[in-house]
Design a protein around this motif. Structure first.
Motif, PDB file in Angstrom:
ATOM      1  N   ASN A 267      43.529 -28.520  17.645  1.00  0.00           N
ATOM      2  CA  ASN A 267      44.531 -27.882  16.790  1.00  0.00           C
ATOM      3  C   ASN A 267      44.975 -28.823  15.674  1.00  0.00           C
ATOM      4  OD1 ASN A 267      44.609 -25.399  18.121  1.00  0.00           O
ATOM      5  ND2 ASN A 267      46.108 -26.123  19.614  1.00  0.00           N
ATOM      6  N   TRP A 268      45.124 -30.102  15.998  1.00  0.00           N
ATOM      7  CA  TRP A 268      45.466 -31.084  14.973  1.00  0.00           C
ATOM      8  C   TRP A 268      44.331 -31.233  13.970  1.00  0.00           C
ATOM      9  CZ3 TRP A 268      43.257 -36.099  14.242  1.00  0.00           C
ATOM     10  CH2 TRP A 268      43.907 -36.871  13.264  1.00  0.00           C
ATOM     11  N   ILE A 269      43.100 -31.316  14.451  1.00  0.00           N
ATOM     12  CA  ILE A 269      41.949 -31.459  13.550  1.00  0.00           C
ATOM     13  C   ILE A 269      41.864 -30.269  12.597  1.00  0.00           C
ATOM     14  CG2 ILE A 269      39.421 -31.500  13.465  1.00  0.00           C
ATOM     15  CD1 ILE A 269      39.485 -33.169  16.022  1.00  0.00           C
ATOM     16  N   ARG A 270      42.124 -29.084  13.098  1.00  0.00           N
ATOM     17  CA  ARG A 270      42.043 -27.884  12.262  1.00  0.00           C
ATOM     18  C   ARG A 270      43.152 -27.818  11.218  1.00  0.00           C
ATOM     19  NH1 ARG A 270      41.062 -23.732  17.335  1.00  0.00           N
ATOM     20  NH2 ARG A 270      38.773 -23.908  17.443  1.00  0.00           N
ATOM     21  N   ASN A 271      44.323 -28.380  11.519  1.00  0.00           N
ATOM     22  CA  ASN A 271      45.498 -28.158  10.670  1.00  0.00           C
ATOM     23  C   ASN A 271      45.956 -29.377   9.878  1.00  0.00           C
ATOM     24  OD1 ASN A 271      45.910 -25.385  11.504  1.00  0.00           O
ATOM     25  ND2 ASN A 271      46.593 -26.199  13.478  1.00  0.00           N
ATOM     26  N   ALA A 272      45.571 -30.576  10.273  1.00  0.00           N
ATOM     27  CA  ALA A 272      46.053 -31.769   9.577  1.00  0.00           C
ATOM     28  C   ALA A 272      45.412 -31.884   8.197  1.00  0.00           C
ATOM     29  CB  ALA A 272      45.733 -33.024  10.402  1.00  0.00           C
ATOM     30  N   PRO A 273      46.140 -32.383   7.219  1.00  0.00           N
ATOM     31  CA  PRO A 273      45.545 -32.642   5.903  1.00  0.00           C
ATOM     32  C   PRO A 273      44.386 -33.635   6.022  1.00  0.00           C
ATOM     33  CG  PRO A 273      47.938 -32.857   5.835  1.00  0.00           C
ATOM     34  CD  PRO A 273      47.556 -32.755   7.280  1.00  0.00           C
ATOM     35  N   ARG A 274      43.428 -33.499   5.137  1.00  0.00           N
ATOM     36  CA  ARG A 274      42.249 -34.369   5.184  1.00  0.00           C
ATOM     37  C   ARG A 274      42.632 -35.850   5.119  1.00  0.00           C
ATOM     38  NH1 ARG A 274      37.049 -35.116   6.888  1.00  0.00           N
ATOM     39  NH2 ARG A 274      36.198 -36.866   5.756  1.00  0.00           N
ATOM     40  N   HIS A 275      43.589 -36.194   4.266  1.00  0.00           N
ATOM     41  CA  HIS A 275      43.964 -37.605   4.142  1.00  0.00           C
ATOM     42  C   HIS A 275      44.544 -38.147   5.454  1.00  0.00           C
ATOM     43  CE1 HIS A 275      48.382 -37.097   3.931  1.00  0.00           C
ATOM     44  NE2 HIS A 275      48.119 -35.970   3.323  1.00  0.00           N
ATOM     45  N   GLU A 276      45.255 -37.296   6.223  1.00  0.00           N
ATOM     46  CA  GLU A 276      45.809 -37.728   7.504  1.00  0.00           C
ATOM     47  C   GLU A 276      44.698 -37.941   8.532  1.00  0.00           C
ATOM     48  OE1 GLU A 276      48.664 -35.983  11.075  1.00  0.00           O
ATOM     49  OE2 GLU A 276      48.929 -35.215   9.039  1.00  0.00           O
TER      50      GLU A 276
END
Length: 326
Positions: A267-276
């Motif tokens: 869920n984090w991988i799908r939703n986190a900004p690319r830079h994060e």
């Protein structure tokens, strides 16, 4: 190229087979990655058994994470040719393969000098450990955290990252030999799961209280651990090894304002900004390169040895991770 395929949901020894396939043409966003290493995780077996949050169609190219070198790229990925990349566990590609095609959005460039076996394990466990420590509460040096199954790879990563942040760890394990291992890699306090767990935690903590508790077992242990979390504190579950939902006393939830959360990395991988995403994985990779972040590896196998690798990875007595090395 050769790869391991899932042919149906079921027992891994019966539904996983070694397959050879011809190379496929690359689209503009595709990378052809020659794999260096890829671990076997508990979540891989859950997927194989049809018990995971991802349910693929068949045949499915297995392997959730790993590291390799980009040997060819489509037009939009040319800048990564020749680079070592971490493959993110998006389950859109398989990593138990000599070569695999990956969309460039699903990789992060990492150190070319660090141990590829250790880098290959960054995708799931270290990222989960890092986010568990960062996302739920503001921890300060000297704070206590608790965890179950502390001798597993996740437990090792949590202890290492906690020590780097100046945190103290209370670690629950199931066997005396596991307790010795946790002390060896830096656990501050280790207690045995069982009838005396509450009394042992009470004796170990004294007047201290946990700020947060992490669980991958379910059942009674996390309920006991949460009794020692400060009022208003937090519990987080990221697995359910026992198959039993956490048994949490409502008194703790209602009268002490505890909260319990579920965490799933995808869920984090799908939703986190690319830079994060990029910063987090490159930060963890730098800790691997510096020797500050690692997991015990019991044995590495080739693809030809996949049946032995699967059997070893499913053993309850193993002392470290099982990794495919290419």
């Amino acid at each position: 190229m050769r790869r391991l395929l899932l042919t149906a949901f079921g027992e891994a020894a019966k539904v996983v087979r070694l397959d050879t396939t011809a190379a496929q043409p690359l689209s503009s966003d595709d990378l052809l990655i020659r794999m260096e290493a890829a671990p076997i995780n508990r979540s891989d077996f859950m997927l194989i058994e049809g018990k995971y949050g991802v349910r693929p169609s068949f045949p499915y190219n297995l392997g959730s994470e790993g590291v390799g070198k980009v040997v060819a790229a489509g037009e939009r990925g040319r800048s990564l040719e020749g680079k070592r990349v971490l493959i993110l566990p998006t389950y859109e590609q398989g990593t138990w393969a000599e070569e695999t095609i990956v969309d460039r959005k699903n990789v992060v460039e990492v150190s070319d000098t660090a141990d590829p076996v250790q880098l290959a394990m960054l995708g799931i466990n270290p990222a989960t450990a890092y986010l568990l420590l960062k996302q739920y509460t503001h921890l300060m040096p000297g704070d206590w955290i608790g965890q179950t199954a502390a001798n597993a790879a996740m437990g090792q990563y949590i202890i290492q990252l906690a020590k780097l942040a100046g945190l103290k760890t209370l670690n629950v394990v199931r066997r005396p030999e596991a307790a010795d291992a946790v002390r060896t890699f830096g656990g501050d306090v280790v207690v045995l799961q069982g009838d005396g767990l509450k009394q042992d935690i009470e004796a170990a903590l004294g007047s201290n209280r946990l700020s947060i508790a992490f669980d991958t077992v379910g059942g009674e242990p996390i309920g006991t651990l949460l009794q020692f979390v400060r009022d208003g504190g937090i519990g987080v579950g990221y697995g359910l090894q026992s198959g039993v939902f956490p048994r949490i006393n409502p008194v703790d939830m209602y009268f002490r304002s505890l909260s319990f959360h579920g965490f799933w990395l995808i869920n984090w991988i799908r939703n986190a900004p690319r830079h994060e995403l990029k910063w987090t994985y490159q930060h963890l990779a730098s800790l691997v390169a510096e020797g500050k972040l690692f997991a015990e590896v019991q044995k590495t196998y080739t693809l030809d040895q996949f049946q032995n690798a699967i059997a070893d990875a499913q053993s309850a007595e193993r002392s470290g991770k099982i990794v495919f090395r290419f």
